[in-house]
Design a protein around this motif. Structure first.
Motif, mmCIF file in Angstrom:
data_model
loop_
_atom_site.group_PDB
_atom_site.id
_atom_site.type_symbol
_atom_site.label_atom_id
_atom_site.label_comp_id
_atom_site.label_asym_id
_atom_site.label_seq_id
_atom_site.Cartn_x
_atom_site.Cartn_y
_atom_site.Cartn_z
ATOM 1 N N MET A 134 1.568 9.590 -5.729
ATOM 2 C CA MET A 134 2.079 10.924 -5.372
ATOM 3 C C MET A 134 3.124 11.404 -6.378
ATOM 4 S SD MET A 134 2.240 10.591 -1.216
ATOM 5 C CE MET A 134 3.052 12.147 -0.983
ATOM 6 N N ASP A 135 3.939 10.507 -6.896
ATOM 7 C CA ASP A 135 4.920 10.875 -7.923
ATOM 8 C C ASP A 135 4.224 11.338 -9.204
ATOM 9 O OD1 ASP A 135 7.043 10.309 -6.258
ATOM 10 O OD2 ASP A 135 7.466 8.331 -7.147
ATOM 11 N N ILE A 136 3.164 10.657 -9.576
ATOM 12 C CA ILE A 136 2.416 11.045 -10.777
ATOM 13 C C ILE A 136 1.762 12.406 -10.561
ATOM 14 C CG2 ILE A 136 0.380 10.460 -12.170
ATOM 15 C CD1 ILE A 136 1.285 7.526 -11.927
ATOM 16 N N GLU A 137 1.256 12.647 -9.357
ATOM 17 C CA GLU A 137 0.668 13.959 -9.052
ATOM 18 C C GLU A 137 1.720 15.053 -9.141
ATOM 19 O OE1 GLU A 137 -1.820 16.255 -5.555
ATOM 20 O OE2 GLU A 137 -0.514 14.584 -5.016
ATOM 21 N N TRP A 165 -3.307 11.712 -11.700
ATOM 22 C CA TRP A 165 -3.103 10.943 -10.478
ATOM 23 C C TRP A 165 -4.390 10.293 -9.984
ATOM 24 C CZ3 TRP A 165 -5.581 12.276 -5.967
ATOM 25 C CH2 TRP A 165 -6.155 13.540 -5.923
ATOM 26 N N MET A 166 -5.531 10.885 -10.297
ATOM 27 C CA MET A 166 -6.796 10.280 -9.856
ATOM 28 C C MET A 166 -7.050 8.958 -10.596
ATOM 29 S SD MET A 166 -9.305 13.490 -9.222
ATOM 30 C CE MET A 166 -10.529 12.513 -8.401
ATOM 31 N N ALA A 195 0.834 -1.207 0.000
ATOM 32 C CA ALA A 195 0.000 0.000 0.000
ATOM 33 C C ALA A 195 0.869 1.258 0.000
ATOM 34 C CB ALA A 195 -0.929 -0.006 1.211
ATOM 35 N N GLY A 196 1.930 1.259 0.788
ATOM 36 C CA GLY A 196 2.827 2.421 0.832
ATOM 37 C C GLY A 196 3.493 2.689 -0.509
ATOM 38 N N LEU A 197 3.931 1.644 -1.179
ATOM 39 C CA LEU A 197 4.565 1.813 -2.489
ATOM 40 C C LEU A 197 3.571 2.353 -3.517
ATOM 41 C CD1 LEU A 197 6.748 -1.422 -2.611
ATOM 42 C CD2 LEU A 197 7.537 0.928 -2.289
ATOM 43 N N ARG A 198 2.328 1.923 -3.418
ATOM 44 C CA ARG A 198 1.305 2.418 -4.337
ATOM 45 C C ARG A 198 1.016 3.897 -4.093
ATOM 46 N NH1 ARG A 198 -1.677 -1.929 -6.831
ATOM 47 N NH2 ARG A 198 -0.915 -3.917 -6.052
#
Length: 116
Positions: free
Chosen positions: A25-28, A34-35, A17-20
């Motif tokens: 957040m990187d894409i945002e 990001w949505m 979950a943390g990696l996802r």
């Protein structure tokens, strides 16, 4: 053994979950959609976790039942080796099935986003 398996499973879920979250957040931060990625990751996470846990537990329970019926759990070091092999097999089955279900969940989410 059950407590160890449960603890490892919970740790793997938290790390996944943390990696996802970091990926979204990187894409945002890059200004991407990001949505959409968040929806894909959440769907994949749900599919993967459910399928991986289900098939991993079934594999472990089946292997343990066979080992108990064969009397291998009382065989000292051989019993520990058998239980280790059952654990490794159930972990592998859970990982492979969960990974494939994650892929299918992300594909399904992506296609639904295209439709709506």
């Amino acid at each position: 053994m059950a407590k160890l398996v449960n603890g490892l499973g919970n740790t793997a879920i938290v790390v996944d979950a943390g990696l996802r979250v970091v990926k979204v957040m990187d894409i945002e931060a890059e200004g991407g959609d990001w949505m959409r990625e968040g929806a894909k990751q959440m769907t994949g996470f749900g599919f993967g976790a459910a399928a991986g846990m289900f098939f991993g537990k079934i594999t472990f329970a089946g292997g343990a039942a066979i080992a108990v019926q064969a009397g291998l759990t009382l065989a000292g070091p051989v019993g520990w080796l058998v239980l280790g092999a059952i654990f490794a097999t159930s972990f592998t089955v859970g990982y492979v099935v969960g990974s494939k279900a994650d892929d299918l969940g992300q594909i399904a989410s992506d296609r639904l986003m295209e439709i709506f």
